[in-house]
Design an enzyme around this catalytic site. Structure first.
Site, mmCIF file in Angstrom:
data_model
loop_
_atom_site.group_PDB
_atom_site.id
_atom_site.type_symbol
_atom_site.label_atom_id
_atom_site.label_comp_id
_atom_site.label_asym_id
_atom_site.label_seq_id
_atom_site.Cartn_x
_atom_site.Cartn_y
_atom_site.Cartn_z
ATOM 1 N N TYR A 1 -5.136 6.865 -1.997
ATOM 2 C CA TYR A 1 -4.957 5.488 -2.478
ATOM 3 C C TYR A 1 -4.930 4.490 -1.311
ATOM 4 O O TYR A 1 -5.678 3.500 -1.322
ATOM 5 C CB TYR A 1 -3.707 5.373 -3.359
ATOM 6 C CG TYR A 1 -3.885 4.422 -4.532
ATOM 7 C CD1 TYR A 1 -4.888 3.457 -4.532
ATOM 8 C CD2 TYR A 1 -3.058 4.468 -5.636
ATOM 9 C CE1 TYR A 1 -5.069 2.593 -5.598
ATOM 10 C CE2 TYR A 1 -3.236 3.609 -6.711
ATOM 11 C CZ TYR A 1 -4.240 2.681 -6.675
ATOM 12 O OH TYR A 1 -4.416 1.823 -7.741
ATOM 13 N N GLU B 1 -11.623 -0.799 0.403
ATOM 14 C CA GLU B 1 -11.895 -1.990 -0.417
ATOM 15 C C GLU B 1 -11.622 -3.263 0.388
ATOM 16 O O GLU B 1 -12.368 -4.238 0.304
ATOM 17 C CB GLU B 1 -11.025 -1.985 -1.669
ATOM 18 C CG GLU B 1 -11.478 -0.977 -2.713
ATOM 19 C CD GLU B 1 -10.629 -1.003 -3.976
ATOM 20 O OE1 GLU B 1 -10.058 -2.062 -4.281
ATOM 21 O OE2 GLU B 1 -10.540 0.041 -4.645
HETATM 22 C C1 LIG Z 1 -3.362 -7.930 -12.889
HETATM 23 C C2 LIG Z 1 -4.161 -8.518 -11.798
HETATM 24 C C3 LIG Z 1 -3.804 -7.981 -10.434
HETATM 25 C C4 LIG Z 1 -4.625 -8.542 -9.372
HETATM 26 C C5 LIG Z 1 -4.600 -7.738 -8.150
HETATM 27 C C6 LIG Z 1 -5.810 -6.955 -7.986
HETATM 28 C C7 LIG Z 1 -5.758 -6.203 -6.769
HETATM 29 C C8 LIG Z 1 -5.749 -4.734 -7.049
HETATM 30 C C9 LIG Z 1 -5.876 -3.969 -5.847
HETATM 31 C C10 LIG Z 1 -5.636 -2.498 -6.049
HETATM 32 C C11 LIG Z 1 -5.783 -1.806 -4.744
HETATM 33 C C12 LIG Z 1 -5.956 -0.359 -4.873
HETATM 34 C C13 LIG Z 1 -7.328 0.027 -4.651
HETATM 35 C C14 LIG Z 1 -7.498 1.503 -4.717
HETATM 36 C C15 LIG Z 1 -8.395 2.035 -5.530
HETATM 37 C C16 LIG Z 1 -8.558 3.453 -5.662
HETATM 38 O O1 LIG Z 1 -8.717 3.950 -6.727
HETATM 39 S S1 LIG Z 1 -8.552 4.405 -4.295
HETATM 40 C C17 LIG Z 1 -8.784 6.059 -4.793
HETATM 41 C C18 LIG Z 1 -7.504 6.757 -5.127
HETATM 42 N N1 LIG Z 1 -6.984 6.234 -6.357
HETATM 43 C C19 LIG Z 1 -5.947 6.759 -6.982
HETATM 44 O O2 LIG Z 1 -5.338 7.704 -6.539
HETATM 45 C C20 LIG Z 1 -5.542 6.132 -8.281
HETATM 46 C C21 LIG Z 1 -6.004 6.864 -9.459
HETATM 47 N N2 LIG Z 1 -5.624 6.186 -10.659
HETATM 48 C C22 LIG Z 1 -4.543 6.466 -11.366
HETATM 49 O O3 LIG Z 1 -3.778 7.360 -11.051
HETATM 50 C C23 LIG Z 1 -4.305 5.677 -12.627
HETATM 51 O O4 LIG Z 1 -5.406 4.969 -12.949
HETATM 52 C C24 LIG Z 1 -3.039 4.796 -12.601
HETATM 53 C C25 LIG Z 1 -3.156 3.642 -13.563
HETATM 54 C C26 LIG Z 1 -2.839 4.201 -11.212
HETATM 55 C C27 LIG Z 1 -1.850 5.637 -13.046
HETATM 56 O O5 LIG Z 1 -2.096 6.310 -14.228
HETATM 57 P P1 LIG Z 1 -1.040 6.483 -15.407
HETATM 58 O O6 LIG Z 1 -1.810 6.660 -16.662
HETATM 59 O O7 LIG Z 1 -0.035 5.410 -15.436
HETATM 60 O O8 LIG Z 1 -0.231 7.785 -15.006
HETATM 61 P P2 LIG Z 1 -0.375 9.288 -15.446
HETATM 62 O O9 LIG Z 1 0.830 9.979 -14.940
HETATM 63 O O10 LIG Z 1 -1.676 9.823 -15.011
HETATM 64 O O11 LIG Z 1 -0.349 9.256 -17.047
HETATM 65 C C28 LIG Z 1 0.824 8.998 -17.813
HETATM 66 C C29 LIG Z 1 0.753 9.761 -19.136
HETATM 67 O O12 LIG Z 1 -0.350 9.302 -19.891
HETATM 68 C C30 LIG Z 1 -1.277 10.374 -20.108
HETATM 69 N N3 LIG Z 1 -2.630 9.822 -19.937
HETATM 70 C C31 LIG Z 1 -2.986 8.798 -19.148
HETATM 71 N N4 LIG Z 1 -4.298 8.577 -19.258
HETATM 72 C C32 LIG Z 1 -4.773 9.480 -20.127
HETATM 73 C C33 LIG Z 1 -6.056 9.776 -20.652
HETATM 74 N N5 LIG Z 1 -7.132 9.060 -20.255
HETATM 75 N N6 LIG Z 1 -6.178 10.790 -21.530
HETATM 76 C C34 LIG Z 1 -5.114 11.529 -21.921
HETATM 77 N N7 LIG Z 1 -3.858 11.293 -21.465
HETATM 78 C C35 LIG Z 1 -3.698 10.294 -20.578
HETATM 79 C C36 LIG Z 1 -0.970 11.390 -19.056
HETATM 80 O O13 LIG Z 1 -1.337 12.686 -19.429
HETATM 81 C C37 LIG Z 1 0.519 11.248 -18.924
HETATM 82 O O14 LIG Z 1 1.123 11.903 -20.026
HETATM 83 P P3 LIG Z 1 2.392 12.853 -19.822
HETATM 84 O O15 LIG Z 1 1.915 13.957 -18.927
HETATM 85 O O16 LIG Z 1 2.714 13.311 -21.198
HETATM 86 O O17 LIG Z 1 3.447 12.011 -19.189
#
Ligand SMILES: CCCCCCCCCCCCC/C=C/C(=O)SCCNC(=O)CCNC(=O)[C@H](O)C(C)(C)COP(=O)(O)OP(=O)(O)OC[C@H]1O[C@@H](n2cnc3c(N)ncnc32)[C@H](O)[C@@H]1OP(=O)(O)O
Length: 358
Positions: free
Chosen positions: A282, A289
Protein backbone atom coordinates in the site's frame (compact mmCIF):
# COMPACT_ATOMS: atom_id res chain seq x y z
CA UNK A 1 -93.61 -13.91 4.69
CA UNK A 2 -89.91 -14.44 5.49
CA UNK A 3 -88.45 -17.64 6.87
CA UNK A 4 -85.25 -18.46 8.76
CA UNK A 5 -82.68 -20.70 7.08
CA UNK A 6 -80.54 -23.27 8.85
CA UNK A 7 -77.21 -21.72 9.84
CA UNK A 8 -74.06 -23.62 10.85
CA UNK A 9 -71.18 -21.90 12.57
CA UNK A 10 -67.53 -22.41 13.56
CA UNK A 11 -64.78 -20.13 14.81
CA UNK A 12 -61.04 -19.52 14.74
CA UNK A 13 -59.12 -17.11 16.94
CA UNK A 14 -59.47 -14.36 14.33
CA UNK A 15 -62.84 -14.97 12.69
CA UNK A 16 -66.31 -16.52 12.64
CA UNK A 17 -67.56 -18.75 9.83
CA UNK A 18 -71.27 -19.10 9.04
CA UNK A 19 -72.71 -21.53 6.52
CA UNK A 20 -76.30 -20.70 5.46
CA UNK A 21 -78.20 -23.66 3.97
CA UNK A 22 -79.79 -22.04 0.93
CA UNK A 23 -79.45 -23.30 -2.62
CA UNK A 24 -79.33 -20.93 -5.60
CA UNK A 25 -79.43 -17.90 -3.30
CA UNK A 26 -80.07 -14.56 -4.97
CA UNK A 27 -80.36 -10.89 -3.94
CA UNK A 28 -78.13 -11.61 -0.98
CA UNK A 29 -77.72 -8.87 1.60
CA UNK A 30 -75.25 -9.41 4.45
CA UNK A 31 -74.14 -6.62 6.76
CA UNK A 32 -73.16 -6.02 10.36
CA UNK A 33 -74.55 -3.12 12.31
CA UNK A 34 -73.95 -2.51 16.03
CA UNK A 35 -72.50 -6.00 16.38
CA UNK A 36 -75.62 -7.61 14.87
CA UNK A 37 -75.36 -9.54 11.63
CA UNK A 38 -78.32 -9.16 9.26
CA UNK A 39 -78.84 -11.68 6.49
CA UNK A 40 -81.48 -11.71 3.80
CA UNK A 41 -81.66 -13.65 0.50
CA UNK A 42 -84.05 -15.29 -1.90
CA UNK A 43 -83.35 -19.01 -2.27
CA UNK A 44 -84.35 -22.60 -1.83
CA UNK A 45 -84.17 -23.62 1.84
CA UNK A 46 -85.81 -26.17 4.16
CA UNK A 47 -89.21 -24.63 3.42
CA UNK A 48 -88.79 -24.39 -0.37
CA UNK A 49 -88.28 -21.26 -2.52
CA UNK A 50 -88.77 -18.17 -0.28
CA UNK A 51 -87.25 -15.03 1.09
CA UNK A 52 -85.11 -16.12 4.06
CA UNK A 53 -83.56 -13.93 6.71
CA UNK A 54 -82.01 -14.01 10.17
CA UNK A 55 -80.13 -11.80 12.62
CA UNK A 56 -77.42 -12.74 15.08
CA UNK A 57 -76.12 -10.58 17.88
CA UNK A 58 -72.52 -11.63 18.47
CA UNK A 59 -71.15 -12.37 21.93
CA UNK A 60 -68.17 -10.02 21.48
CA UNK A 61 -67.40 -7.14 19.10
CA UNK A 62 -66.70 -7.94 15.45
CA UNK A 63 -65.36 -5.73 12.66
CA UNK A 64 -68.34 -4.19 10.89
CA UNK A 65 -66.68 -2.69 7.77
CA UNK A 66 -67.81 -4.27 4.49
CA UNK A 67 -64.22 -5.42 3.78
CA UNK A 68 -64.20 -7.46 7.02
CA UNK A 69 -67.56 -9.19 6.34
CA UNK A 70 -67.15 -11.48 3.36
CA UNK A 71 -69.65 -13.82 1.80
CA UNK A 72 -69.59 -16.22 -1.10
CA UNK A 73 -72.59 -17.99 -2.52
CA UNK A 74 -72.29 -21.44 -4.08
CA UNK A 75 -75.06 -23.50 -5.65
CA UNK A 76 -75.71 -25.23 -2.29
CA UNK A 77 -75.02 -22.62 0.39
CA UNK A 78 -73.89 -19.14 1.35
CA UNK A 79 -70.59 -18.96 3.25
CA UNK A 80 -70.02 -15.91 5.43
CA UNK A 81 -66.91 -14.93 7.38
CA UNK A 82 -66.73 -12.13 9.92
CA UNK A 83 -63.51 -10.87 11.53
CA UNK A 84 -63.38 -10.66 15.32
CA UNK A 85 -62.46 -7.28 16.74
CA UNK A 86 -60.01 -8.96 19.15
CA UNK A 87 -58.03 -12.14 18.69
CA UNK A 88 -59.38 -14.83 21.04
CA UNK A 89 -61.67 -17.77 21.60
CA UNK A 90 -65.42 -17.24 22.27
CA UNK A 91 -67.29 -19.53 24.61
CA UNK A 92 -70.40 -19.23 22.37
CA UNK A 93 -71.48 -17.30 19.28
CA UNK A 94 -74.37 -15.15 20.44
CA UNK A 95 -74.94 -12.66 23.18
CA UNK A 96 -78.12 -14.44 24.28
CA UNK A 97 -77.23 -17.49 26.30
CA UNK A 98 -79.87 -19.72 24.73
CA UNK A 99 -78.75 -20.89 21.33
CA UNK A 100 -81.19 -19.85 18.55
CA UNK A 101 -83.03 -22.84 17.12
CA UNK A 102 -81.83 -22.29 13.56
CA UNK A 103 -78.14 -22.32 14.66
CA UNK A 104 -75.91 -25.42 14.95
CA UNK A 105 -72.17 -26.14 15.01
CA UNK A 106 -70.57 -26.71 11.61
CA UNK A 107 -68.79 -30.00 12.26
CA UNK A 108 -67.18 -29.95 8.80
CA UNK A 109 -65.24 -26.86 9.83
CA UNK A 110 -65.34 -27.24 13.63
CA UNK A 111 -62.20 -26.96 15.73
CA UNK A 112 -62.02 -26.61 19.48
CA UNK A 113 -59.63 -24.09 20.99
CA UNK A 114 -56.63 -26.42 21.35
CA UNK A 115 -57.07 -27.73 17.78
CA UNK A 116 -57.18 -24.15 16.51
CA UNK A 117 -54.01 -23.35 18.43
CA UNK A 118 -52.32 -26.37 16.87
CA UNK A 119 -53.50 -25.12 13.48
CA UNK A 120 -51.99 -21.70 14.17
CA UNK A 121 -48.71 -23.31 15.24
CA UNK A 122 -48.66 -25.37 12.06
CA UNK A 123 -49.40 -22.28 9.94
CA UNK A 124 -46.62 -20.36 11.69
CA UNK A 125 -44.25 -23.26 11.09
CA UNK A 126 -45.15 -23.29 7.38
CA UNK A 127 -44.78 -19.52 7.16
CA UNK A 128 -41.40 -19.66 8.94
CA UNK A 129 -40.27 -22.39 6.58
CA UNK A 130 -41.38 -20.33 3.55
CA UNK A 131 -39.57 -17.23 4.79
CA UNK A 132 -36.45 -19.32 5.49
CA UNK A 133 -36.72 -20.57 1.92
CA UNK A 134 -36.98 -16.96 0.63
CA UNK A 135 -34.00 -15.98 2.78
CA UNK A 136 -31.95 -18.91 1.51
CA UNK A 137 -32.92 -17.95 -2.05
CA UNK A 138 -31.74 -14.38 -1.59
CA UNK A 139 -28.57 -15.54 0.21
CA UNK A 140 -27.67 -17.84 -2.67
CA UNK A 141 -28.41 -15.02 -5.15
CA UNK A 142 -26.10 -12.72 -3.18
CA UNK A 143 -23.40 -15.40 -2.95
CA UNK A 144 -23.65 -16.05 -6.69
CA UNK A 145 -23.40 -12.36 -7.47
CA UNK A 146 -20.42 -11.74 -5.15
CA UNK A 147 -18.63 -14.87 -6.33
CA UNK A 148 -19.05 -13.88 -10.01
CA UNK A 149 -17.90 -10.32 -9.32
CA UNK A 150 -14.79 -11.51 -7.47
CA UNK A 151 -14.05 -14.12 -10.12
CA UNK A 152 -14.22 -11.53 -12.93
CA UNK A 153 -11.92 -9.17 -11.00
CA UNK A 154 -9.56 -12.03 -10.18
CA UNK A 155 -9.34 -13.05 -13.85
CA UNK A 156 -8.84 -9.43 -14.93
CA UNK A 157 -6.08 -8.67 -12.43
CA UNK A 158 -4.43 -12.08 -12.96
CA UNK A 159 -4.30 -11.39 -16.69
CA UNK A 160 -2.68 -8.02 -15.95
CA UNK A 161 -0.18 -9.43 -13.46
CA UNK A 162 0.82 -12.46 -15.54
CA UNK A 163 1.04 -10.44 -18.75
CA UNK A 164 3.25 -7.79 -17.10
CA UNK A 165 5.46 -10.45 -15.47
CA UNK A 166 6.00 -12.31 -18.77
CA UNK A 167 6.75 -9.05 -20.58
CA UNK A 168 9.16 -8.05 -17.82
CA UNK A 169 11.00 -11.39 -18.08
CA UNK A 170 11.04 -11.19 -21.88
CA UNK A 171 11.82 -7.54 -22.55
CA UNK A 172 13.35 -6.44 -19.25
CA UNK A 173 13.20 -2.68 -18.61
CA UNK A 174 11.87 -2.04 -22.11
CA UNK A 175 8.51 -3.42 -21.00
CA UNK A 176 8.14 -0.42 -18.62
CA UNK A 177 7.50 1.95 -21.50
CA UNK A 178 4.51 0.39 -23.21
CA UNK A 179 2.61 -0.94 -20.19
CA UNK A 180 -0.23 1.50 -20.78
CA UNK A 181 -0.79 0.45 -24.39
CA UNK A 182 -0.80 -3.26 -23.66
CA UNK A 183 -2.61 -3.31 -20.32
CA UNK A 184 -4.80 -0.22 -19.98
CA UNK A 185 -7.99 -1.58 -21.59
CA UNK A 186 -8.23 -4.43 -19.06
CA UNK A 187 -7.28 -2.08 -16.23
CA UNK A 188 -10.01 0.38 -17.32
CA UNK A 189 -12.51 -2.48 -17.29
CA UNK A 190 -11.50 -3.73 -13.81
CA UNK A 191 -11.42 -0.27 -12.29
CA UNK A 192 -14.79 0.76 -13.72
CA UNK A 193 -16.22 -2.50 -12.42
CA UNK A 194 -14.74 -1.71 -8.98
CA UNK A 195 -17.60 0.80 -8.52
CA UNK A 196 -19.57 -2.32 -7.54
CA UNK A 197 -17.38 -2.59 -4.42
CA UNK A 198 -18.56 0.80 -3.16
CA UNK A 199 -22.17 -0.13 -3.94
CA UNK A 200 -21.76 -3.49 -2.14
CA UNK A 201 -20.62 -1.65 0.96
CA UNK A 202 -23.34 1.02 0.61
CA UNK A 203 -26.15 -1.54 0.27
CA UNK A 204 -24.77 -3.77 3.05
CA UNK A 205 -23.98 -6.71 0.79
CA UNK A 206 -20.59 -7.07 2.46
CA UNK A 207 -19.57 -6.33 6.06
CA UNK A 208 -17.45 -3.26 5.47
CA UNK A 209 -17.81 0.52 5.35
CA UNK A 210 -18.12 2.74 2.30
CA UNK A 211 -15.35 5.26 3.06
CA UNK A 212 -12.26 3.03 2.61
CA UNK A 213 -13.71 1.61 -0.60
CA UNK A 214 -14.54 5.09 -1.86
CA UNK A 215 -11.04 6.37 -1.04
CA UNK A 216 -9.46 3.46 -2.91
CA UNK A 217 -11.81 3.78 -5.92
CA UNK A 218 -11.42 7.54 -6.19
CA UNK A 219 -7.64 7.45 -5.61
CA UNK A 220 -6.99 4.80 -8.25
CA UNK A 221 -9.46 6.05 -10.85
CA UNK A 222 -8.16 9.58 -10.57
CA UNK A 223 -4.68 8.38 -11.47
CA UNK A 224 -5.89 5.94 -14.11
CA UNK A 225 -8.40 8.11 -15.97
CA UNK A 226 -7.17 11.66 -15.36
CA UNK A 227 -3.39 11.33 -15.11
CA UNK A 228 -2.71 8.39 -17.44
CA UNK A 229 -5.88 8.40 -19.52
CA UNK A 230 -5.90 12.09 -20.43
CA UNK A 231 -2.17 12.77 -20.79
CA UNK A 232 -0.48 10.98 -23.66
CA UNK A 233 2.86 12.23 -22.33
CA UNK A 234 2.34 10.15 -19.18
CA UNK A 235 1.42 6.93 -20.96
CA UNK A 236 4.98 5.95 -21.91
CA UNK A 237 6.49 6.59 -18.49
CA UNK A 238 7.82 3.67 -16.37
CA UNK A 239 5.65 4.86 -13.45
CA UNK A 240 2.62 3.31 -15.20
CA UNK A 241 4.33 -0.07 -14.85
CA UNK A 242 4.88 0.33 -11.11
CA UNK A 243 1.35 1.59 -10.42
CA UNK A 244 -0.30 -1.23 -12.41
CA UNK A 245 2.01 -3.91 -11.03
CA UNK A 246 1.45 -2.88 -7.40
CA UNK A 247 -2.32 -2.65 -7.83
CA UNK A 248 -2.57 -6.08 -9.44
CA UNK A 249 -0.09 -7.73 -7.01
CA UNK A 250 -2.50 -7.20 -4.12
CA UNK A 251 -5.68 -7.97 -6.05
CA UNK A 252 -4.63 -11.43 -7.21
CA UNK A 253 -4.74 -12.47 -3.53
CA UNK A 254 -7.61 -10.28 -2.33
CA UNK A 255 -10.24 -11.50 -4.81
CA UNK A 256 -9.63 -15.27 -4.38
CA UNK A 257 -9.78 -14.65 -0.61
CA UNK A 258 -13.25 -13.13 -1.09
CA UNK A 259 -14.26 -15.96 -3.45
CA UNK A 260 -13.54 -18.52 -0.74
CA UNK A 261 -15.23 -16.28 1.83
CA UNK A 262 -18.44 -16.47 -0.23
CA UNK A 263 -18.58 -20.15 0.76
CA UNK A 264 -17.36 -19.61 4.34
CA UNK A 265 -14.07 -21.27 3.49
CA UNK A 266 -10.54 -20.01 3.92
CA UNK A 267 -6.99 -21.04 3.13
CA UNK A 268 -4.76 -19.88 5.92
CA UNK A 269 -1.91 -18.89 3.62
CA UNK A 270 -4.27 -16.87 1.38
CA UNK A 271 -5.80 -15.13 4.42
CA UNK A 272 -2.35 -14.30 5.67
CA UNK A 273 -1.30 -12.91 2.26
CA UNK A 274 -4.52 -10.86 1.94
CA UNK A 275 -4.04 -9.28 5.36
CA UNK A 276 -0.24 -8.86 5.22
CA UNK A 277 0.86 -7.97 1.68
CA UNK A 278 -0.82 -4.55 1.87
CA UNK A 279 1.71 -3.49 4.52
CA UNK A 280 4.56 -3.09 2.04
CA UNK A 281 2.38 -2.76 -1.09
CA UNK A 282 0.00 0.00 0.00
CA UNK A 283 2.70 2.58 0.84
CA UNK A 284 4.64 1.59 -2.30
CA UNK A 285 1.45 1.93 -4.38
CA UNK A 286 0.71 5.32 -2.84
CA UNK A 287 4.32 6.38 -3.55
CA UNK A 288 4.04 5.27 -7.19
CA UNK A 289 0.72 7.14 -7.53
CA UNK A 290 2.25 10.25 -5.94
CA UNK A 291 5.19 10.09 -8.40
CA UNK A 292 2.68 9.86 -11.29
CA UNK A 293 0.75 12.89 -10.00
CA UNK A 294 3.95 14.85 -9.45
CA UNK A 295 5.23 14.01 -12.95
CA UNK A 296 1.96 15.18 -14.49
CA UNK A 297 2.02 18.62 -12.84
CA UNK A 298 4.44 20.29 -15.35
CA UNK A 299 2.51 18.70 -18.24
CA UNK A 300 -0.80 20.15 -17.05
CA UNK A 301 0.94 23.52 -16.54
CA UNK A 302 2.36 23.41 -20.08
CA UNK A 303 -0.79 22.20 -21.87
CA UNK A 304 -3.30 24.13 -19.76
CA UNK A 305 -5.54 21.07 -19.93
CA UNK A 306 -8.53 21.36 -17.55
CA UNK A 307 -7.40 24.83 -16.48
CA UNK A 308 -10.21 27.14 -15.38
CA UNK A 309 -10.26 30.58 -17.08
CA UNK A 310 -10.44 33.46 -14.57
CA UNK A 311 -11.76 37.05 -14.95
CA UNK A 312 -9.09 39.26 -16.54
CA UNK A 313 -8.61 41.31 -13.35
CA UNK A 314 -7.50 38.17 -11.46
CA UNK A 315 -5.12 36.68 -14.02
CA UNK A 316 -5.14 34.30 -16.96
CA UNK A 317 -6.40 30.96 -15.60
CA UNK A 318 -6.34 28.58 -12.65
CA UNK A 319 -4.13 25.66 -13.60
CA UNK A 320 -5.31 22.12 -12.93
CA UNK A 321 -1.90 21.53 -11.32
CA UNK A 322 -3.29 23.28 -8.22
CA UNK A 323 -5.95 20.60 -7.96
CA UNK A 324 -3.17 18.02 -8.26
CA UNK A 325 -1.23 19.61 -5.40
CA UNK A 326 -4.32 19.39 -3.22
CA UNK A 327 -4.79 15.82 -4.39
CA UNK A 328 -1.23 14.97 -3.32
CA UNK A 329 -2.03 16.10 0.22
CA UNK A 330 -5.36 14.24 0.19
CA UNK A 331 -3.58 11.12 -1.04
CA UNK A 332 -1.53 10.86 2.09
CA UNK A 333 -4.60 11.51 4.21
CA UNK A 334 -6.40 8.76 2.22
CA UNK A 335 -3.40 6.47 2.62
CA UNK A 336 -3.38 7.06 6.38
CA UNK A 337 -7.14 6.36 6.68
CA UNK A 338 -6.99 3.17 4.62
CA UNK A 339 -3.81 1.97 6.30
CA UNK A 340 -5.52 2.35 9.69
CA UNK A 341 -8.63 0.60 8.34
CA UNK A 342 -6.64 -2.33 6.96
CA UNK A 343 -4.64 -2.60 10.19
CA UNK A 344 -7.90 -2.89 12.17
CA UNK A 345 -9.26 -5.45 9.67
CA UNK A 346 -6.06 -7.47 10.04
CA UNK A 347 -6.27 -7.43 13.84
CA UNK A 348 -9.97 -8.36 13.78
CA UNK A 349 -9.31 -11.22 11.35
CA UNK A 350 -6.33 -12.69 13.20
CA UNK A 351 -8.00 -12.29 16.59
CA UNK A 352 -11.00 -14.23 15.22
CA UNK A 353 -8.73 -16.95 13.81
CA UNK A 354 -6.89 -17.30 17.13
CA UNK A 355 -10.21 -17.56 19.00
CA UNK A 356 -11.36 -20.30 16.59
CA UNK A 357 -8.10 -22.20 17.14
CA UNK A 358 -8.52 -22.32 20.95
C1 LIG B 1 -13.58 10.31 -0.53
C2 LIG B 1 -12.61 11.09 -1.31
C3 LIG B 1 -11.19 10.96 -0.81
C4 LIG B 1 -10.24 11.71 -1.61
C5 LIG B 1 -8.86 11.26 -1.42
C6 LIG B 1 -8.39 10.45 -2.53
C7 LIG B 1 -7.03 10.05 -2.31
C8 LIG B 1 -6.93 8.56 -2.17
C9 LIG B 1 -5.56 8.13 -2.14
C10 LIG B 1 -5.41 6.68 -1.75
C11 LIG B 1 -3.96 6.35 -1.74
C12 LIG B 1 -3.70 4.91 -1.77
C13 LIG B 1 -3.26 4.48 -3.07
C14 LIG B 1 -2.93 3.03 -3.09
C15 LIG B 1 -3.50 2.23 -3.98
C16 LIG B 1 -3.25 0.82 -4.00
O1 LIG B 1 -4.14 0.05 -4.18
S1 LIG B 1 -1.69 0.26 -3.80
C17 LIG B 1 -1.73 -1.48 -3.89
C18 LIG B 1 -1.99 -2.13 -2.57
N1 LIG B 1 -3.36 -1.90 -2.19
C19 LIG B 1 -3.92 -2.49 -1.15
O2 LIG B 1 -3.31 -3.23 -0.42
C20 LIG B 1 -5.37 -2.19 -0.90
C21 LIG B 1 -6.27 -3.24 -1.36
N2 LIG B 1 -7.64 -2.87 -1.14
C22 LIG B 1 -8.35 -3.23 -0.08
O3 LIG B 1 -7.89 -3.95 0.79
C23 LIG B 1 -9.78 -2.79 -0.01
O4 LIG B 1 -10.17 -2.28 -1.20
C24 LIG B 1 -10.10 -1.82 1.15
C25 LIG B 1 -11.31 -0.98 0.85
C26 LIG B 1 -8.93 -0.87 1.38
C27 LIG B 1 -10.42 -2.65 2.39
O5 LIG B 1 -11.37 -3.63 2.14
P1 LIG B 1 -12.55 -4.01 3.13
O6 LIG B 1 -13.65 -4.58 2.30
O7 LIG B 1 -12.95 -2.90 4.01
O8 LIG B 1 -11.91 -5.09 4.09
P2 LIG B 1 -11.94 -6.66 4.08
O9 LIG B 1 -11.39 -7.09 5.38
O10 LIG B 1 -11.27 -7.17 2.87
O11 LIG B 1 -13.49 -7.05 3.99
C28 LIG B 1 -14.40 -6.90 5.08
C29 LIG B 1 -15.48 -7.99 5.00
O12 LIG B 1 -16.22 -7.84 3.81
C30 LIG B 1 -16.07 -9.00 2.99
N3 LIG B 1 -15.92 -8.54 1.60
C31 LIG B 1 -15.39 -7.38 1.19
N4 LIG B 1 -15.43 -7.31 -0.14
C32 LIG B 1 -15.99 -8.45 -0.58
C33 LIG B 1 -16.31 -8.98 -1.86
N5 LIG B 1 -16.01 -8.27 -2.97
N6 LIG B 1 -16.88 -10.19 -1.93
C34 LIG B 1 -17.17 -10.91 -0.82
N7 LIG B 1 -16.90 -10.46 0.43
C35 LIG B 1 -16.32 -9.26 0.54
C36 LIG B 1 -14.83 -9.68 3.47
O13 LIG B 1 -14.82 -11.06 3.22
C37 LIG B 1 -14.87 -9.38 4.94
O14 LIG B 1 -15.82 -10.25 5.53
P3 LIG B 1 -15.50 -11.00 6.91
O15 LIG B 1 -14.31 -11.87 6.61
O16 LIG B 1 -16.74 -11.78 7.18
O17 LIG B 1 -15.20 -9.94 7.91
Amino acid sequence: MTLTPLVYWAQRHEEIFLRVELTDAQNIDVHVHENILHFQAQGHGAKGQHLYDFTLEFLLPVKAQASEVAYRSTQRQVNISVKKEQWGWWERLTKQERKPLFLAPDFDCWLDESDAEMEIKEERKIRRKASRHDEEGSISLKTGFLFTYNLVQFLGFSWIFVNMTIRLLKFGQDSFYDTFHTISSVMFFCQILAVVEVLNAAFGLVRTSVTPNLIQLFGRNFVLFVIFGCLEEMQNKPVVFFVFYLWSAIEIFRYPFYMLGCFNTEWKILTWLRYSLWMPLYPLGALAEAVAVAQSIPIFDKTNLFSIPLPRALGTSLSFSNVLRVHLVLMFLGLFLNFRHLYKQRQRRFRATKRKAH
